[in-house]
Design a protein around this motif. Structure first.
Motif, PDB file in Angstrom:
ATOM      1  N   ALA A 114      71.007 -27.691  22.239  1.00 54.22           N
ATOM      2  CA  ALA A 114      72.075 -28.116  21.328  1.00 54.22           C
ATOM      3  C   ALA A 114      71.824 -27.620  19.915  1.00 54.22           C
ATOM      4  O   ALA A 114      72.761 -27.177  19.224  1.00 54.22           O
ATOM      5  N   GLU A 115      70.593 -27.663  19.471  1.00 51.64           N
ATOM      6  CA  GLU A 115      70.270 -27.216  18.109  1.00 51.64           C
ATOM      7  C   GLU A 115      70.410 -25.696  17.971  1.00 51.64           C
ATOM      8  O   GLU A 115      70.848 -25.197  16.936  1.00 51.64           O
ATOM      9  N   LEU A 116      70.038 -24.962  19.005  1.00 56.63           N
ATOM     10  CA  LEU A 116      70.197 -23.506  18.970  1.00 56.63           C
ATOM     11  C   LEU A 116      71.677 -23.128  18.919  1.00 56.63           C
ATOM     12  O   LEU A 116      72.071 -22.217  18.179  1.00 56.63           O
ATOM     13  N   LEU A 117      72.501 -23.837  19.679  1.00 57.06           N
ATOM     14  CA  LEU A 117      73.940 -23.554  19.661  1.00 57.06           C
ATOM     15  C   LEU A 117      74.544 -23.910  18.310  1.00 57.06           C
ATOM     16  O   LEU A 117      75.418 -23.188  17.800  1.00 57.06           O
ATOM     17  N   ALA A 118      74.084 -25.004  17.715  1.00 56.33           N
ATOM     18  CA  ALA A 118      74.591 -25.388  16.393  1.00 56.33           C
ATOM     19  C   ALA A 118      74.218 -24.347  15.354  1.00 56.33           C
ATOM     20  O   ALA A 118      75.037 -23.989  14.498  1.00 56.33           O
ATOM     21  N   LEU A 119      72.993 -23.849  15.399  1.00 58.65           N
ATOM     22  CA  LEU A 119      72.565 -22.810  14.463  1.00 58.65           C
ATOM     23  C   LEU A 119      73.384 -21.543  14.668  1.00 58.65           C
ATOM     24  O   LEU A 119      73.819 -20.909  13.690  1.00 58.65           O
ATOM     25  N   ALA A 120      73.627 -21.172  15.911  1.00 55.14           N
ATOM     26  CA  ALA A 120      74.420 -19.970  16.203  1.00 55.14           C
ATOM     27  C   ALA A 120      75.822 -20.072  15.615  1.00 55.14           C
ATOM     28  O   ALA A 120      76.413 -19.061  15.217  1.00 55.14           O
ATOM     29  N   GLY A 121      76.360 -21.279  15.541  1.00 59.04           N
ATOM     30  CA  GLY A 121      77.721 -21.452  15.065  1.00 59.04           C
ATOM     31  C   GLY A 121      77.882 -21.471  13.564  1.00 59.04           C
ATOM     32  O   GLY A 121      79.019 -21.462  13.064  1.00 59.04           O
ATOM     33  N   ARG A 122      76.764 -21.504  12.815  1.00 54.40           N
ATOM     34  CA  ARG A 122      76.873 -21.592  11.351  1.00 54.40           C
ATOM     35  C   ARG A 122      76.126 -20.477  10.618  1.00 54.40           C
ATOM     36  O   ARG A 122      75.832 -20.605   9.427  1.00 54.40           O
TER      37      ARG A 122
END
Length: 346
Positions: A114-122
């Motif tokens: 979840a944290e990797l996906l959040a970083l990818a999105g910003r």
């Protein structure tokens, strides 16, 4: 000549004796070459006329990395010569002891997806985003290759638990056809624990003075273009072989390519789908930079892979391999300090 744990550290995820390991499929000649380049090689302590142009710890890496610890060994009867910085004038024989990076969540077991996906999105642009030039430029600082080991009071060639290794900066300018230039600059030796520093300080081993830096002209080589799609990146990162391989190959990518923002985001999404990565939260790497960290525990090999990402741009900032048993200590580290494109080699 050196123990089982050191051999496992050298092999990392490529260790064929790991319990429960599934043999990878047969590889083409090209893939075998890539696989060989992804693993650190045993290093002769004599300074070669043409230093190796392997860019990993890695390899990796990761770099296997990339990245598992490399030991120096020899069949010669004469005492080993301590490589480069450990025998150069002015080197500090009692250099620093490496302390593992402190995690925000040291006992965390939460998956990192979840944290990797959040970083990818910003993600935001990296400083190099609009740089141009024929050569991809990288500056990295590494430790753990080469590495020397000794018993208490014994010569380096005897093996043993007391470890010493020089830190060095690697600067590389490489064009798409593989040509370019590479410079290594060695610094004072560093130690994985107090016992190693005490042993090497109190029991000096034979050494020979070497230049504090070396330079190499890179010959033509085939460099695979960096893919930007999910399937291509998954193949490049070897995610089918698990999180250990993915850690090492991610390091190789950032050591070799100038990775654009869209591809950085896709790499994070690919890693989010790899089982085993654990979220460690905010950290400070060895260069004093803020980062976001994930780890993968390879219990079969007694190792932990640590990946540190820039919290704004998503670039890989550091990859470390830690030995978990019998004591937690650093096996290798690599920090990517600068990346860009230039028209000249230095």
């Amino acid at each position: 000549m050196f123990g089982e744990q050191q051999i496992r550290t050298l092999l990392g995820p490529a260790d064929p004796a790991r319990p429960g390991a599934v043999a990878p499929p047969r590889l083409s000649a090209h893939d075998l070459i890539v696989l060989a380049e992804a693993a650190p090689e045993p290093v002769d302590t004599r300074l070669p006329a043409r230093p190796t142009r392997r860019l990993v710890l890695a390899a990796g890496a990761a770099v296997a990395l990339a990245a598992a610890g490399t030991v120096v060994y020899t069949s010669r009867d004469e005492p080993l010569e301590v490589p480069n910085a450990m025998g150069r004038p002015g080197a500090n024989p009692a250099g620093p002891v490496l302390v593992p990076i402190a995690y925000q969540f040291p006992e965390g077991t939460r998956p990192a997806a979840a944290e990797l996906l959040a970083l990818a999105g910003r993600l935001r642009d990296a400083p190099y985003e609009n740089s141009v030039g024929r050569y991809a430029y990288h500056s990295s600082r590494m430790w753990g290759i080469p590495m020397m080991m000794a018993t208490a009071g014994g010569p380096p060639r005897s093996g043993g638990p007391y470890v010493i290794g020089p830190a060095y900066e690697l600067k590389t300018w490489q064009a798409a056809d593989g040509t370019g230039r590479q410079i290594r600059t060695f610094f004072d030796p560093e130690f994985p624990d107090e016992a190693s520093r005490d042993s090497w300080t109190n029991n000096p081993r034979p050494s020979k003075e070497f230049p504090s830096s070396s330079s190499e002209v890179l010959p033509p080589a085939i460099i695979r273009p960096l893919p930007s799609d999910r399937a291509g990146l998954s193949d490049l990162l070897r995610v089918g072989h698990g999180a250990g391989w993915a850690s090492l190959e991610t390091t190789r990518v950032y050591e070799r390519y100038v990775v654009p923002r869209g591809t950085r985001a896709e790499i994070l999404r690919v890693l989010a789908d790899v089982p085993g990565f654990v979220w460690r939260g905010e950290v400070t790497d060895r260069a004093g930079r803020a980062g976001l960290a994930i780890t993968f525990d390879d219990r079969a090999s007694g190792q932990q892979h640590l990946l540190v990402f820039n919290p704004t741009t998503g670039e890989l900032a550091a990859h470390e391999v830690l030995t978990l048993e019998p004591l937690l200590r650093i096996s290798t580290y690599a920090m990517i300090l600068d990346t860009g494109r230039t028209h000249t080699t230095g």
